[in-house]
Design a protein around this motif. Structure first.
Motif, PDB file in Angstrom:
ATOM      1  N   THR A 177       0.833  -1.203   0.000  1.00  0.00           N
ATOM      2  CA  THR A 177       0.000   0.000   0.000  1.00  0.00           C
ATOM      3  C   THR A 177       0.863   1.247   0.000  1.00  0.00           C
ATOM      4  N   ARG A 178       1.886   1.204   0.830  1.00  0.00           N
ATOM      5  CA  ARG A 178       2.824   2.317   0.927  1.00  0.00           C
ATOM      6  C   ARG A 178       4.100   1.774   1.557  1.00  0.00           C
ATOM      7  N   HIS A 179       5.124   2.526   1.450  1.00  0.00           N
ATOM      8  CA  HIS A 179       6.410   2.052   1.957  1.00  0.00           C
ATOM      9  C   HIS A 179       6.715   2.656   3.323  1.00  0.00           C
ATOM     10  N   ASN A 180       5.756   2.543   4.216  1.00  0.00           N
ATOM     11  CA  ASN A 180       5.923   2.957   5.593  1.00  0.00           C
ATOM     12  C   ASN A 180       6.946   2.031   6.243  1.00  0.00           C
ATOM     13  N   LEU A 183       6.608  -1.998   6.667  1.00  0.00           N
ATOM     14  CA  LEU A 183       7.550  -2.800   5.890  1.00  0.00           C
ATOM     15  C   LEU A 183       8.306  -3.778   6.792  1.00  0.00           C
ATOM     16  N   GLU A 184       8.755  -3.320   7.942  1.00  0.00           N
ATOM     17  CA  GLU A 184       9.449  -4.193   8.899  1.00  0.00           C
ATOM     18  C   GLU A 184       8.531  -5.312   9.379  1.00  0.00           C
ATOM     19  N   ARG A 185       7.271  -4.974   9.651  1.00  0.00           N
ATOM     20  CA  ARG A 185       6.300  -5.993  10.090  1.00  0.00           C
ATOM     21  C   ARG A 185       6.031  -7.003   8.987  1.00  0.00           C
ATOM     22  N   PHE A 186       5.943  -6.526   7.734  1.00  0.00           N
ATOM     23  CA  PHE A 186       5.728  -7.408   6.591  1.00  0.00           C
ATOM     24  C   PHE A 186       6.889  -8.398   6.468  1.00  0.00           C
ATOM     25  N   ILE A 187       8.107  -7.898   6.493  1.00  0.00           N
ATOM     26  CA  ILE A 187       9.295  -8.751   6.341  1.00  0.00           C
ATOM     27  C   ILE A 187       9.387  -9.752   7.493  1.00  0.00           C
ATOM     28  N   ALA A 188       9.171  -9.298   8.701  1.00  0.00           N
ATOM     29  CA  ALA A 188       9.241 -10.192   9.859  1.00  0.00           C
ATOM     30  C   ALA A 188       8.183 -11.292   9.762  1.00  0.00           C
ATOM     31  N   ALA A 189       6.995 -10.938   9.327  1.00  0.00           N
ATOM     32  CA  ALA A 189       5.917 -11.922   9.204  1.00  0.00           C
ATOM     33  C   ALA A 189       6.226 -12.939   8.107  1.00  0.00           C
ATOM     34  N   GLN A 233       6.826  -3.840 -11.374  1.00  0.00           N
ATOM     35  CA  GLN A 233       5.468  -3.547 -10.923  1.00  0.00           C
ATOM     36  C   GLN A 233       5.198  -4.017  -9.503  1.00  0.00           C
ATOM     37  N   ALA A 234       5.601  -5.217  -9.169  1.00  0.00           N
ATOM     38  CA  ALA A 234       5.368  -5.735  -7.823  1.00  0.00           C
ATOM     39  C   ALA A 234       6.544  -5.359  -6.925  1.00  0.00           C
ATOM     40  N   ASP A 235       6.249  -5.193  -5.652  1.00  0.00           N
ATOM     41  CA  ASP A 235       7.293  -4.845  -4.687  1.00  0.00           C
ATOM     42  C   ASP A 235       8.067  -6.068  -4.209  1.00  0.00           C
ATOM     43  N   TYR A 236       7.355  -7.198  -4.085  1.00  0.00           N
ATOM     44  CA  TYR A 236       7.958  -8.446  -3.613  1.00  0.00           C
ATOM     45  C   TYR A 236       7.457  -9.604  -4.454  1.00  0.00           C
ATOM     46  N   VAL A 238       0.189  -4.801   2.858  1.00  0.00           N
ATOM     47  CA  VAL A 238      -0.185  -5.460   1.602  1.00  0.00           C
ATOM     48  C   VAL A 238      -1.434  -4.829   0.996  1.00  0.00           C
ATOM     49  N   GLU A 239      -1.282  -4.349  -0.228  1.00  0.00           N
ATOM     50  CA  GLU A 239      -2.415  -3.809  -0.979  1.00  0.00           C
ATOM     51  C   GLU A 239      -3.082  -4.906  -1.786  1.00  0.00           C
ATOM     52  N   SER A 240      -2.256  -5.676  -2.501  1.00  0.00           N
ATOM     53  CA  SER A 240      -2.807  -6.753  -3.327  1.00  0.00           C
ATOM     54  C   SER A 240      -1.705  -7.766  -3.639  1.00  0.00           C
ATOM     55  N   ALA A 241      -2.157  -8.888  -4.171  1.00  0.00           N
ATOM     56  CA  ALA A 241      -1.219  -9.926  -4.579  1.00  0.00           C
ATOM     57  C   ALA A 241      -1.757 -10.604  -5.822  1.00  0.00           C
ATOM     58  N   GLN A 242      -0.879 -10.863  -6.746  1.00  0.00           N
ATOM     59  CA  GLN A 242      -1.229 -11.602  -7.952  1.00  0.00           C
ATOM     60  C   GLN A 242      -0.565 -12.965  -7.851  1.00  0.00           C
ATOM     61  N   THR A 243      -1.324 -14.002  -8.140  1.00  0.00           N
ATOM     62  CA  THR A 243      -0.805 -15.369  -8.027  1.00  0.00           C
ATOM     63  C   THR A 243      -0.666 -16.004  -9.396  1.00  0.00           C
ATOM     64  N   ASN A 244       0.494 -16.598  -9.619  1.00  0.00           N
ATOM     65  CA  ASN A 244       0.717 -17.457 -10.776  1.00  0.00           C
ATOM     66  C   ASN A 244       0.927 -18.865 -10.238  1.00  0.00           C
TER      67      ASN A 244
END
Length: 155
Positions: free
Chosen positions: A74-77, A81-87, A103-106, A132-138
């Motif tokens: 959603t944003r690069h707060n 971001l730290e919580r995302f990486i830790a999770a 296009q994707a951040d991760y 997390v704003e969204s995720a695309q799955t392949n």
């Protein structure tokens, strides 16, 4: 670290089968067992060999679903971001995760028992992370090549 052709042979053999005995390894590269053992120790102490492990078959372990997931934030707060990486680091389903350009951040490689387990992963974990704003799955249909063996540049 300078690697000669014998070093490259040692590393290639160890990447292929880390359970090879020191005696067999030495014989295959034309070294004495003691010289071979010392050289491998040098690789370990220098950090070139970082670990030894067994590679399991996902199918035999009951993990038949694999996907590449492209995550948009959603944003690069910094806090989010730290919580995302830790999770992400704590989740066993996430086999690999890379911060990338584009296009994707991760980008993540996720493996689960089945699509139902993957849906639980998305709904109860990934989509609940504030960053997390969204995720695309392949979905991976067929594995063409998978390797952990590095192509040693100086060899």
């Amino acid at each position: 670290m300078f690697l000669d052709s014998r070093d490259c042979q040692l590393l290639a053999l160890l990447q292929k089968d880390c359970r090879i005995s020191n005696a067999d390894l030495a014989e295959r590269v034309g070294m004495s067992s003691s010289a071979c053992w010392r050289r491998v120790r040098v690789f370990e102490e220098a950090g070139l060999i970082s670990q030894y492990r067994a590679e399991l078959s996902p199918e035999h372990a009951g993990l038949s679903f694999q996907a590449l997931v492209h995550v948009h934030l959603t944003r690069h707060n910094p806090e989010h971001l730290e919580r995302f990486i830790a999770a992400i680091e704590k989740r066993p389903e996430v086999m690999e995760c890379y911060a990338t350009t584009g296009q994707a951040d991760y980008h993540m490689r996720v493996i689960c028992k089945d699509i139902g387990a993957y849906n639980v992963f998305l709904e109860e974990f990934l989509f609940r992370l504030p960053a997390v704003e969204s995720a695309q799955t392949n979905v991976v249909l067929r594995e063409i090549k998978r390797s952990n063996a590095l192509p040693i540049p100086s060899c």
